[in-house]
Design an enzyme around this catalytic site. Sequence first.
Site, short mmCIF file in Angstrom:
data_model
loop_
_atom_site.label_atom_id
_atom_site.label_comp_id
_atom_site.label_asym_id
_atom_site.label_seq_id
_atom_site.Cartn_x
_atom_site.Cartn_y
_atom_site.Cartn_z
N ASP A 60 71.55 4.09 -93.05
CA ASP A 60 71.14 3.62 -91.71
C ASP A 60 71.71 2.24 -91.37
O ASP A 60 71.50 1.76 -90.26
CB ASP A 60 69.59 3.62 -91.59
CG ASP A 60 68.90 2.81 -92.65
OD1 ASP A 60 69.36 2.79 -93.81
OD2 ASP A 60 67.86 2.19 -92.35
N HIS A 61 72.45 1.64 -92.32
CA HIS A 61 73.05 0.33 -92.05
C HIS A 61 74.58 0.36 -92.00
O HIS A 61 75.20 -0.65 -91.69
CB HIS A 61 72.57 -0.70 -93.08
CG HIS A 61 71.09 -0.91 -92.99
ND1 HIS A 61 70.52 -2.00 -92.39
CD2 HIS A 61 70.06 -0.11 -93.38
CE1 HIS A 61 69.20 -1.88 -92.42
NE2 HIS A 61 68.90 -0.73 -93.01
N HIS A 82 63.58 -2.28 -87.16
CA HIS A 82 63.66 -1.32 -88.27
C HIS A 82 62.39 -0.47 -88.35
O HIS A 82 61.83 -0.23 -89.41
CB HIS A 82 63.92 -2.05 -89.60
CG HIS A 82 64.47 -1.17 -90.70
ND1 HIS A 82 63.66 -0.56 -91.63
CD2 HIS A 82 65.73 -0.80 -91.01
CE1 HIS A 82 64.42 0.13 -92.48
NE2 HIS A 82 65.68 0.00 -92.12
N ASP A 142 66.67 -5.00 -94.74
CA ASP A 142 65.60 -4.29 -95.45
C ASP A 142 65.08 -5.08 -96.65
O ASP A 142 65.86 -5.49 -97.51
CB ASP A 142 66.11 -2.93 -95.93
CG ASP A 142 66.43 -2.00 -94.78
OD1 ASP A 142 66.40 -2.45 -93.62
OD2 ASP A 142 66.70 -0.81 -95.06
N HIS A 187 64.99 -5.29 -102.28
CA HIS A 187 65.07 -3.91 -101.78
C HIS A 187 65.44 -3.01 -102.95
O HIS A 187 65.66 -3.48 -104.05
CB HIS A 187 66.11 -3.89 -100.65
CG HIS A 187 66.01 -2.70 -99.74
ND1 HIS A 187 64.82 -2.17 -99.31
CD2 HIS A 187 66.98 -1.93 -99.15
CE1 HIS A 187 65.07 -1.14 -98.52
NE2 HIS A 187 66.37 -0.98 -98.41
N HIS A 229 73.67 -3.76 -96.77
CA HIS A 229 73.52 -2.92 -97.97
C HIS A 229 73.96 -1.51 -97.65
O HIS A 229 74.26 -1.18 -96.50
CB HIS A 229 72.10 -2.99 -98.52
CG HIS A 229 71.03 -2.37 -97.65
ND1 HIS A 229 70.78 -2.77 -96.36
CD2 HIS A 229 70.13 -1.36 -97.91
CE1 HIS A 229 69.78 -2.05 -95.86
NE2 HIS A 229 69.37 -1.19 -96.78
ZN LIG Z 1 67.23 0.55 -93.46
ZN LIG Z 2 67.57 0.05 -96.96
#
Ligand SMILES: [Zn+2]
Ligand SMILES: [Zn+2]
Length: 304
Positions: free
Chosen positions: A67-68, A271, A213, A143, A63
């Site tokens: 942070d990904h 995570h 997530d 999410h 996604h």
């Molecule tokens: Zn994340």
């Molecule tokens: Zn996320």
Amino acid sequence: MFKFSVTILGSSSAIPTSDRNPTAQLVNHNDHLFLIDCGEGTQVTLRRMHIHFQRIEHVFISHLHGDHFFGLIGLISSMHLLGRGKKLHIYGPPELKEIIDIQLSVSLTVLQYPLVFHPTQADSPAVIFENENLLVSSFPMLHRIPTNGFLFAEKQGERRIRKEILGMLNIPVTELPKIKKGGNFTDAEGKLHLNSSITLDPYPQRKYAFCSDTAYFEEIIPVVKGADLLYHETTFLQDRAANAAEKFHSTTKEAAQIALNAEVKKLIIGHYSARYDDLQPLLDEASAVFHDTELALEGKTIDV
Ligand SMILES: [Zn+2]
Ligand SMILES: [Zn+2]
């Protein structure tokens, strides 16, 4: 049996810490390298671990939270600067293509290698990659923005001819493919050997499920059922369950409950919120619900 392992390159949530990077994992299946997510710092970690990143051919982005994927443009750029020629396949939300394109166009970068983009959707499970031995599917998480998990599932292998039989019966090489598919063998004297007497069953089909997530989401249970290895995010300890739900993240116990209900063999949690220096309490809470739990830690490799 093929090599099948997962190496943790990043285990932090939103913010990198002094010893943890945001999410990234490297899957090695039969020496094919697959990258899952590419948080900031991923290429540096790959270098530190002496993993030759030009070997990566497929990148799966779950996604578009930074942070990904904030490490992706850096990786794409380094591959270019280091003279990559072979294709790189990227699988991710459609908007990711625009993000990559604009970063390349404003810097007047024309990649030396073909970048092949495969848009994903996050409405229902879908097969997104397939080779001779492996299938990769995406499946929706719960999410704040459209998010996928990824399931790496081995295909059914061939029957294995028993080693002692090979020499004993003098089986011609041309007969081997047929026998591996279940066929019988007639030897030079006309004697029939049933397949079951000369072969062993194929190796079991293993599965690795990556749950990016997500809030606690029981709909993933049938998808990851029986996985040999499950990664599930665990941003918070259980005392922050309300906070987790509000941010569409999971707690230790929630991740472990999914592992338990899905009857997986092993759980890796990761995570982690940057608020936790010591990860032992997260491991303790998750292990109390699902015994075979491990922490995702930078540099750790787990066999599937
Ligand atoms: Zn994340
Ligand atoms: Zn996320």
